[in-house]
Design an enzyme around this catalytic site. Structure first.
Site, short mmCIF file in Angstrom:
data_model
loop_
_atom_site.label_atom_id
_atom_site.label_comp_id
_atom_site.label_asym_id
_atom_site.label_seq_id
_atom_site.Cartn_x
_atom_site.Cartn_y
_atom_site.Cartn_z
CB SER A 1 -66.41 85.74 -70.18
OG SER A 1 -65.81 86.99 -70.27
CG HIS B 1 -61.50 85.28 -71.98
ND1 HIS B 1 -61.72 84.94 -70.66
CD2 HIS B 1 -62.59 85.98 -72.38
CE1 HIS B 1 -62.89 85.44 -70.29
NE2 HIS B 1 -63.44 86.06 -71.30
CG ASP C 1 -58.81 83.43 -69.63
OD1 ASP C 1 -58.45 84.55 -70.04
OD2 ASP C 1 -59.93 83.22 -69.13
#
Lengths: 197, 362
Positions: free
Chosen positions: B145, B342, B309
Site C-alpha cells: 500500500s 486490500h 483488492d
C-alpha cells in the site's frame, strides 16, 4: 524444453536482445537465453507454481492469461517474441500471431503437427489422435486449435506473415531428413521464425 | 528473537517537499537480525498508512508486529539471514517526530502546525537513516500500500542505494476514488467539535468520534465484499457483546469496535498527514510520465497485486510493470488470490510468502 528446440530458438534470438516469451512455463528457455546470449527476457505465464519457479531462477515474469489477450506490451519495443507449444491452446490463434508481430518485428512460433503420420493413422481408424506429443484425450486436452504444418503455413500466407525460417522436428526430437523433406507427414513439430511482410 | 528499538536523532534536519523545513527530527526505528560483515543483507520495510516501526515479534507491550506473518525467523523475510529495519514515518504517532511532538521553537506540541510531509520526504529521511546506520545500500526495500509507494520512490530517488524493490497492493499514484475516500475520512475528523483546527492537545481533548468514523470508512475499503460477506454475512450481533445498543448486525459491531480501538491509539493530525501524503504521491513526478521517471532505476522489481483488492486493484501494479518493461527494468508482476481485499498484503498465504522469499534469494 527439448534440447533441439531450444538450440534452434537460441540461433534466432539476437544477443542482448529484448525477448518476451508467451507461455514461458518454468522459465527454462528464457534462463538459457539469459545465460548464453545475455538477453533481457520477460516471461508471461498463468500458472502460479511455474511463476514461482521463474522468480526463483531470476527470470522476470508477468502473470497473465495469454488467451485473454496479448496486449499492453506494445510500448516495450521487443526484438523478438516467442510462443512455444501454446498457440494451439488459444481461442484466437490468428489474432495472437498478429498481436505478437505488433510488439516485435519477429516472432518464434512452435506447434505440434496434426498431419504427422501417426495422427493420420489414428484418424483413419476413426479416433482422435493420442500420441506421445499429444497425450491427452479430446475431452481433456488444452489443444483446442490443432492444425497441420500445411494449415499453419496457409494461415501465415493469408495473414500476410512471412515465414523467414522454419525447422521441422521428427519423433526423436531432432531435425531429421524425412521431417524436413515432407514435414506435413513426418514432422511432429514445426518451429517457425515469422516476420511481418 | 532479538528486537532492537531505538529513537534516532537527526540534528541536521530536513528540507521538505512543501518548502517547509524541520530543523531537527527523530525517527523511531526497530531492527531485527544482524548486519553481515560485508553489509550486503540490509532490508528496509516501509509501513503503510496506519502502521509503525513495530513489524515483527512481540514488543514490550506484548503487541504483535503488523507484518509478523512475513517477517521473522525462517519466514519469507528471514531475520536469521537479513538485517531488517523499519522506522515510524515522519509525521507519525508512534514515536517519530510528528504532530504530537514538541515544536522546539514554541515548546508546545506541533498539533495542526506540523508541516505537510510527502512520500518523497519519508524516503529522504530513510536515506539519512541508511547513512546513519552506515549501510552502503538496501538489498531490498519493500512495502504494501503506502509502503509500496515508498519502495517505488526509493528506486527512483536513490537508484544506486537499492538492489531490489517489492511493491505490493500499491500504485504509482492514488486514484481519484482513493483521494475521494480519504477526503471523507479527513472531513469527519475536521468536523469533530474536539478537533480545534488540529490543536486539540492544547484543549486537552481528542477528536475521537472523527477518527472513529474515518477508520470505519477506511476499514470497509481495506476488505473485499466477499470477505465481509463470508465473515459477517447478515448475522445479527448477540445482545451480550454489543458495543453499542444501536447495533443490529455483526458487521456494524465489528466496525464500531475497530473504530473505537483505533481512535484510542491513533492521532487525528497524523491521520490527515498520512492520507495527504498518500493522495499527493505521483511517481510520475513533474513530467507526468511514469516511463520517464523510471529512466534511472537499476533495482529489480517485484510487483504483487491481489484480485480482491478494489482500493489499489492489480491493474495499478500492471501500470508500474509496463513502465518498468519500457525502461528495461527486470521486473515481475504477479496477481494473487488473497481473500482479504486490500489488506491481503498483510497475510502470508503460501504462494505470496514463497514468491517474496524466492525473489529475495534469486
Amino acid at each position: 524444453m527439448a534440447k533441439e528446440l531450444s538450440k534452434i530458438i537460441n540461433k534466432w534470438v539476437p544477443a542482448e536482445g529484448k525477448v518476451i516469451d508467451f507461455g514461458c512455463g518454468d522459465g527454462s528457455l528464457l534462463k538459457e537465453l539469459m545465460d548464453s546470449k545475455n538477453i533481457l527476457g520477460y516471461g508471461v505465464e498463468i500458472n502460479d507454481h511455474k511463476i514461482e519457479v521463474c522468480i526463483s531462477k531470476g527470470v522476470p515474469v508477468i502473470k497473465q492469461d495469454i488467451d485473454k489477450g496479448i496486449n499492453g506490451f506494445e510500448s516495450s519495443n521487443f526484438d523478438i517474441s516467442i510462443m512455444a507449444r501454446s498457440i494451439q491452446c488459444l481461442k484466437e490463434p490468428s489474432l495472437a500471431l498478429n498481436r505478437m508481430l505488433k510488439l516485435s518485428n519477429r516472432c518464434v512460433v512452435t506447434l505440434p503437427n496434426l498431419g504427422y503420420w501417426k495422427c493420420r493413422i489414428n484418424l483413419a481408424s476413426g479416433k482422435m489422435p493420442v500420441t506421445p506429443e499429444l497425450p491427452s484425450s479430446w475431452y481433456e486436452t488444452d489443444n483446442i486449435h490443432l492444425c497441420t504444418i500445411k494449415d499453419f503455413e496457409e494461415l501465415c500466407m493469408k495473414e500476410g506473415i512471412k515465414i523467414k525460417d522454419s525447422v521441422f522436428l521428427d519423433s526423436k526430437g531432432g531435425n531429421g531428413k524425412l521431417a524436413s523433406l515432407i514435414p506435413n507427414l513426418f514432422a511432429i513439430e514445426g518451429v517457425y521464425l515469422l516476420e511481418k511482410q | 528473537m532479538k528486537i532492537k528499538t531505538e529513537l534516532i536523532n537527526f540534528p541536521e534536519g530536513l528540507d521538505l517537499d512543501s518548502g517547509d523545513r524541520l530543523d531537527s527530527f527523530e525517527l523511531m526505528v526497530e531492527s531485527y537480525g544482524e548486519l553481515n560483515e560485508s553489509k550486503t543483507n540490509a532490508i528496509l520495510v516501509c509501513h503503510a498508512f496506519s502502521g509503525n516501526h513495530h513489524v515483527s515479534g512481540e514488543n514490550s507491550e506484548r503487541e504483535t508486529g503488523w507484518w509478523d506473518e512475513i517477517v521473522g525467523p525462517n519466514k519469507a523475510i528471514d531475520i536469521n539471514k537479513y538485517y531488517v529495519v523499519c522506522c515510524n514515518n515522519l509525521g507519525g504517532c508512534s514515536g517519530s517526530s510528528g504532530p504530537k511532538s514538541i515544536n522546539p521553537s514554541t515548546k508546545k506540541a506541533y498539533g495542526g502546525n506540523f508541516p505537510l510531509v510527502s512520500v518523497s520526504d519519508w524516503v529522504n529521511s530513510q536515506k539519512m537513516l541508511l547513512d546513519k546506520l552506515d549501510i552502503p545500500f538496501w538489498s531490498f526495500v519493500v512495502g504494501g500500500s503506502l509502503g509500496g509507494m515508498q519502495a517505488l520512490q526509493w528506486s527512483i530517488a536513490y537508484p544506486d542505494k537499492v538492489k531490489k524493490v517489492g511493491i505490493f497492493a500499491a500504485a504509482a499514484r492514488s486514484s481519484t476514488q482513493n483521494i475521494a475516500m480519504n477526503e471523507v475520512a479527513r472531513e469527519s475528523i475536521r468536523k469533530d467539535q474536539n478537533f480545534h483546527n488540529g490543536n486539540y492537545i492544547e484543549h486537552d481533548v481528542i477528536p475521537k468520534n472523527g477518527i472513529k468514523t474515518a477508520r470505519m470508512l477506511g476499514h470497509i475499503t481495506y476488505l473485499s465484499e466477499r470477505h465481509m460477506d463470508l465473515r459477517f454475512g447478515r448475522k445479527f450481533q448477540d445482545d451480550n457483546s454489543k458495543v453499542d445498543h444501536e447495533v443490529d448486525f455483526e458487521v456494524e459491531n465489528y466496525l464500531q469496535y475497530k473504530g473505537d480501538k483505533f481512535s484510542e491509539i491513533f492521532d487525528a493530525n497524523t491521520y490527515i498527514l498520512m492520507t495527504k501524503a498518500m493522495d499527493g504521491y505521483d511517481a510520475a513526478g513533474v513530467s507526468g510520465k511514469l516511463d520517464r521517471s523510471l529512466k534511472k532505476v537499476t533495482a529489480q522489481f517485484l510487483i504483487i497485486g491481489f484480485y480482491s483488492d478494489w482500493l489499489y486493484p492489480p491493474e495499478r501494479g500492471k501500470e508500474i510493470q509496463i513502465a518498468a518493461m519500457n525502461n528495461n527494468i527486470k521486473s515481475s508482476y504477479v496477481v494473487l488470490e488473497g481473500e482479504h481485499g486490500h489488506d491481503s498484503f498483510l497475510f502470508a498465504s503460501d504462494k505470496y510468502a514463497k514468491i517474496i522469499e524466492k525473489f529475495i534469494q534469486s
